[in-house]
Each structure stands twice: as C-alpha cells, then as structure tokens.
Design a protein around this motif. Structure first.
Motif, PDB file in Angstrom:
ATOM      1  N   ALA A 131      14.704 -16.351  19.076  1.00 10.25           N
ATOM      2  CA  ALA A 131      15.436 -15.094  18.981  1.00 10.25           C
ATOM      3  C   ALA A 131      16.507 -15.220  17.915  1.00 10.25           C
ATOM      4  O   ALA A 131      17.021 -16.309  17.660  1.00 10.25           O
ATOM      5  N   THR A 132      16.830 -14.112  17.305  1.00 11.14           N
ATOM      6  CA  THR A 132      17.899 -14.100  16.312  1.00 11.14           C
ATOM      7  C   THR A 132      19.259 -14.077  16.996  1.00 11.14           C
ATOM      8  O   THR A 132      20.178 -14.766  16.571  1.00 11.14           O
ATOM      9  N   LEU A 133      19.369 -13.324  18.074  1.00  9.21           N
ATOM     10  CA  LEU A 133      20.627 -13.284  18.823  1.00  9.21           C
ATOM     11  C   LEU A 133      20.586 -14.334  19.926  1.00  9.21           C
ATOM     12  O   LEU A 133      19.609 -14.391  20.692  1.00  9.21           O
ATOM     13  N   PRO A 134      21.612 -15.141  20.053  1.00  5.48           N
ATOM     14  CA  PRO A 134      21.584 -16.215  21.053  1.00  5.48           C
ATOM     15  C   PRO A 134      21.497 -15.715  22.492  1.00  5.48           C
ATOM     16  O   PRO A 134      21.022 -16.435  23.358  1.00  5.48           O
ATOM     17  N   THR A 135      21.929 -14.485  22.748  1.00  5.83           N
ATOM     18  CA  THR A 135      21.832 -13.965  24.110  1.00  5.83           C
ATOM     19  C   THR A 135      20.386 -13.866  24.578  1.00  5.83           C
ATOM     20  O   THR A 135      20.118 -13.880  25.773  1.00  5.83           O
ATOM     21  N   SER A 136      19.454 -13.794  23.642  1.00  9.03           N
ATOM     22  CA  SER A 136      18.031 -13.688  23.976  1.00  9.03           C
ATOM     23  C   SER A 136      17.270 -14.992  23.774  1.00  9.03           C
ATOM     24  O   SER A 136      16.058 -15.039  23.956  1.00  9.03           O
ATOM     25  N   SER A 137      17.952 -16.054  23.399  1.00  5.24           N
ATOM     26  CA  SER A 137      17.254 -17.280  22.994  1.00  5.24           C
ATOM     27  C   SER A 137      16.826 -18.185  24.148  1.00  5.24           C
ATOM     28  O   SER A 137      15.967 -19.033  23.973  1.00  5.24           O
ATOM     29  N   TYR A 138      17.397 -18.003  25.316  1.00 10.71           N
ATOM     30  CA  TYR A 138      17.112 -18.894  26.439  1.00 10.71           C
ATOM     31  C   TYR A 138      16.199 -18.165  27.421  1.00 10.71           C
ATOM     32  O   TYR A 138      16.646 -17.372  28.232  1.00 10.71           O
ATOM     33  N   ASP A 139      14.914 -18.438  27.317  1.00 10.48           N
ATOM     34  CA  ASP A 139      13.916 -17.822  28.183  1.00 10.48           C
ATOM     35  C   ASP A 139      13.749 -18.688  29.428  1.00 10.48           C
ATOM     36  O   ASP A 139      12.753 -19.406  29.580  1.00 10.48           O
ATOM     37  N   LYS A 140      14.730 -18.611  30.310  1.00 10.63           N
ATOM     38  CA  LYS A 140      14.759 -19.466  31.495  1.00 10.63           C
ATOM     39  C   LYS A 140      13.503 -19.284  32.360  1.00 10.63           C
ATOM     40  O   LYS A 140      12.909 -20.256  32.805  1.00 10.63           O
ATOM     41  N   LYS A 141      13.086 -18.048  32.577  1.00 11.20           N
ATOM     42  CA  LYS A 141      11.898 -17.788  33.392  1.00 11.20           C
ATOM     43  C   LYS A 141      10.638 -18.315  32.705  1.00 11.20           C
ATOM     44  O   LYS A 141       9.767 -18.884  33.360  1.00 11.20           O
ATOM     45  N   GLY A 142      10.533 -18.125  31.398  1.00 12.60           N
ATOM     46  CA  GLY A 142       9.377 -18.624  30.660  1.00 12.60           C
ATOM     47  C   GLY A 142       9.301 -20.142  30.685  1.00 12.60           C
ATOM     48  O   GLY A 142       8.213 -20.715  30.818  1.00 12.60           O
ATOM     49  N   ILE A 143      10.447 -20.787  30.552  1.00 10.24           N
ATOM     50  CA  ILE A 143      10.500 -22.250  30.609  1.00 10.24           C
ATOM     51  C   ILE A 143      10.079 -22.729  31.993  1.00 10.24           C
ATOM     52  O   ILE A 143       9.248 -23.633  32.125  1.00 10.24           O
ATOM     53  N   ALA A 144      10.632 -22.120  33.047  1.00 10.29           N
ATOM     54  CA  ALA A 144      10.298 -22.520  34.420  1.00 10.29           C
ATOM     55  C   ALA A 144       8.812 -22.329  34.695  1.00 10.29           C
ATOM     56  O   ALA A 144       8.168 -23.187  35.307  1.00 10.29           O
ATOM     57  N   ARG A 145       8.259 -21.209  34.227  1.00  8.64           N
ATOM     58  CA  ARG A 145       6.832 -20.938  34.425  1.00  8.64           C
ATOM     59  C   ARG A 145       5.979 -22.005  33.710  1.00  8.64           C
ATOM     60  O   ARG A 145       5.040 -22.559  34.285  1.00  8.64           O
ATOM     61  N   ALA A 146       6.316 -22.319  32.465  1.00 10.38           N
ATOM     62  CA  ALA A 146       5.553 -23.305  31.694  1.00 10.38           C
ATOM     63  C   ALA A 146       5.655 -24.692  32.315  1.00 10.38           C
ATOM     64  O   ALA A 146       4.659 -25.426  32.370  1.00 10.38           O
ATOM     65  N   ILE A 147       6.831 -25.057  32.803  1.00  8.78           N
ATOM     66  CA  ILE A 147       6.990 -26.359  33.464  1.00  8.78           C
ATOM     67  C   ILE A 147       6.184 -26.393  34.760  1.00  8.78           C
ATOM     68  O   ILE A 147       5.540 -27.390  35.071  1.00  8.78           O
ATOM     69  N   GLY A 148       6.189 -25.301  35.500  1.00 10.77           N
ATOM     70  CA  GLY A 148       5.381 -25.217  36.714  1.00 10.77           C
ATOM     71  C   GLY A 148       3.904 -25.381  36.414  1.00 10.77           C
ATOM     72  O   GLY A 148       3.179 -26.060  37.146  1.00 10.77           O
ATOM     73  N   GLU A 149       3.446 -24.763  35.324  1.00 13.64           N
ATOM     74  CA  GLU A 149       2.041 -24.907  34.926  1.00 13.64           C
ATOM     75  C   GLU A 149       1.735 -26.344  34.527  1.00 13.64           C
ATOM     76  O   GLU A 149       0.647 -26.851  34.811  1.00 13.64           O
ATOM     77  N   LEU A 150       2.703 -27.019  33.886  1.00 10.53           N
ATOM     78  CA  LEU A 150       2.499 -28.439  33.547  1.00 10.53           C
ATOM     79  C   LEU A 150       2.328 -29.269  34.810  1.00 10.53           C
ATOM     80  O   LEU A 150       1.475 -30.149  34.869  1.00 10.53           O
ATOM     81  N   ARG A 151       3.150 -28.986  35.807  1.00 10.29           N
ATOM     82  CA  ARG A 151       3.034 -29.729  37.074  1.00 10.29           C
ATOM     83  C   ARG A 151       1.645 -29.544  37.668  1.00 10.29           C
ATOM     84  O   ARG A 151       1.052 -30.489  38.172  1.00 10.29           O
ATOM     85  N   GLY A 152       1.141 -28.327  37.613  1.00  9.61           N
ATOM     86  CA  GLY A 152      -0.198 -28.049  38.135  1.00  9.61           C
ATOM     87  C   GLY A 152      -1.264 -28.810  37.363  1.00  9.61           C
ATOM     88  O   GLY A 152      -2.188 -29.373  37.953  1.00  9.61           O
ATOM     89  N   ARG A 153      -1.125 -28.860  36.038  1.00 11.38           N
ATOM     90  CA  ARG A 153      -2.083 -29.603  35.215  1.00 11.38           C
ATOM     91  C   ARG A 153      -2.005 -31.095  35.511  1.00 11.38           C
ATOM     92  O   ARG A 153      -3.023 -31.774  35.586  1.00 11.38           O
ATOM     93  N   ASP A 154      -0.755 -31.609  35.637  1.00 10.14           N
ATOM     94  CA  ASP A 154      -0.582 -33.038  35.923  1.00 10.14           C
ATOM     95  C   ASP A 154      -1.219 -33.410  37.257  1.00 10.14           C
ATOM     96  O   ASP A 154      -1.843 -34.454  37.400  1.00 10.14           O
ATOM     97  N   SER A 155      -1.060 -32.533  38.272  1.00  8.94           N
ATOM     98  CA  SER A 155      -1.654 -32.798  39.574  1.00  8.94           C
ATOM     99  C   SER A 155      -3.175 -32.807  39.484  1.00  8.94           C
ATOM    100  O   SER A 155      -3.838 -33.638  40.084  1.00  8.94           O
ATOM    101  N   ALA A 156      -3.720 -31.860  38.718  1.00  9.22           N
ATOM    102  CA  ALA A 156      -5.166 -31.780  38.547  1.00  9.22           C
ATOM    103  C   ALA A 156      -5.706 -32.995  37.798  1.00  9.22           C
ATOM    104  O   ALA A 156      -6.824 -33.431  38.027  1.00  9.22           O
ATOM    105  N   ASP A 157      -4.876 -33.542  36.882  1.00  7.65           N
ATOM    106  CA  ASP A 157      -5.278 -34.723  36.102  1.00  7.65           C
ATOM    107  C   ASP A 157      -5.075 -36.016  36.876  1.00  7.65           C
ATOM    108  O   ASP A 157      -5.442 -37.081  36.404  1.00  7.65           O
ATOM    109  N   GLY A 158      -4.417 -35.937  38.047  1.00  6.23           N
ATOM    110  CA  GLY A 158      -4.159 -37.134  38.828  1.00  6.23           C
ATOM    111  C   GLY A 158      -2.922 -37.886  38.416  1.00  6.23           C
ATOM    112  O   GLY A 158      -2.726 -39.025  38.796  1.00  6.23           O
TER     113      GLY A 158
END
Length: 159
Positions: A131-158
């Motif tokens: 984002a150009t404006l810092p007020t929009s630069s921290y996508d907390k929900k998007g980060i949490a969602r992506a990290i959650g998906e990583l956890r799911g992939r890691d579990s599936a990979d063992g």
C-alpha cells in the motif's frame, strides 16, 4: 509486487550487523513473513510492528518474521534496540529491500510503499500485500489467513 503462487526471489538482505540474510536461508525449515516498513520513523508502521511483536508467538512454530526497513544498518540497529523487537531487522544489501519485491516509491517518488510478503518453506509466495499509505499496509487478517493455511499444509505434509 510479487504474485501469490510464484517462487519468491532470494532477496539480498542484511541484518543490522551487516550479515547477509536471504529468504533461501529458511527453505525447507520455516515460512518467512517480511513486513516492509515505510520508515523507522513512521508512527503507523511502528504500531504495525508492535502488533506483529505482540502476536509473534502465535506463528513462531512455522513462520519466522523479519522487518525490512529502508534505512541503513546503524539507524536500523538503533531502532531495533529502542523497540526491543523479538525478530531480526533487515536492510537491503544493494538498494532498498522494498524495491526487490516491487514496492516502489509512489506520488512523484516521494512516498515509500510498505506491506508484507509471506513465503512458505518451499519458497512460494503465499501472501503479498502493499500500500502507498501506511494505514493500509498491514493486512493483519490476510497474514493470519495465510499463516493458517501454511499450518494446514504443514500438517498435511507431516511436518
């Protein structure tokens, strides 16, 4: 800006002591979340980093956090020390770390974009936001969602 699903380049970074740091350093081990600050003097970006620090334990098992700043080593080290951050602060080895991922200066080259990328342990971009404006630069929900998906992939990979 990097595209989700693509292979991330091994961005040429350095920690505050001048030691090389690369995304490839984490391949096969952990995902890497890089938050790109507009500057260490940006109060909004500082608030985002404090929130990342507050929540870092929630994703510490499979994701390492780096904070990328456009300033040089000395200023970055002083800022890191003042803020007592639980994760490394990095600068660019050759130019701005922001430029390496396509976060350019906007508004006639005067305003540095900020944002974040999350790269999984295989080097694939799983989250990319800027984002150009810092007020929009921290996508907390998007980060949490992506990290959650990583956890799911890691579990599936063992892992």
């Amino acid at each position: 800006m990097l595209e989700i699903g693509t292979t991330a380049p091994d961005i040429a970074l350095e920690d505050t002591a001048g030691r090389p740091v690369g995304l490839a350093d984490y391949l096969g081990q952990h995902g890497v979340l890089v938050y790109f600050m507009r500057s260490t003097s940006c109060p909004v970006c500082n608030g985002h980093v404090k929130d990342l620090a507050k929540h870092s334990a929630e994703f510490a098992t499979n994701v390492r956090v780096l904070v990328a700043v456009p300033e040089g080593h000395q200023e970055a080290a002083a800022w890191q020390s003042r803020n007592g951050l639980p994760f490394p602060v990095v600068t660019g080895r050759e130019g701005s770390p922001h430029e390496a991922v396509g976060m350019m200066k906007k508004v006639f080259g005067a305003v540095q974009q900020s944002g974040s990328i999350l790269v999984d342990s295989h080097g694939i971009v799983r989250h990319a936001h800027s984002a150009t404006l810092p007020t929009s630069s921290y996508d907390k929900k998007g980060i949490a969602r992506a990290i959650g998906e990583l956890r799911g992939r890691d579990s599936a990979d063992g892992n």
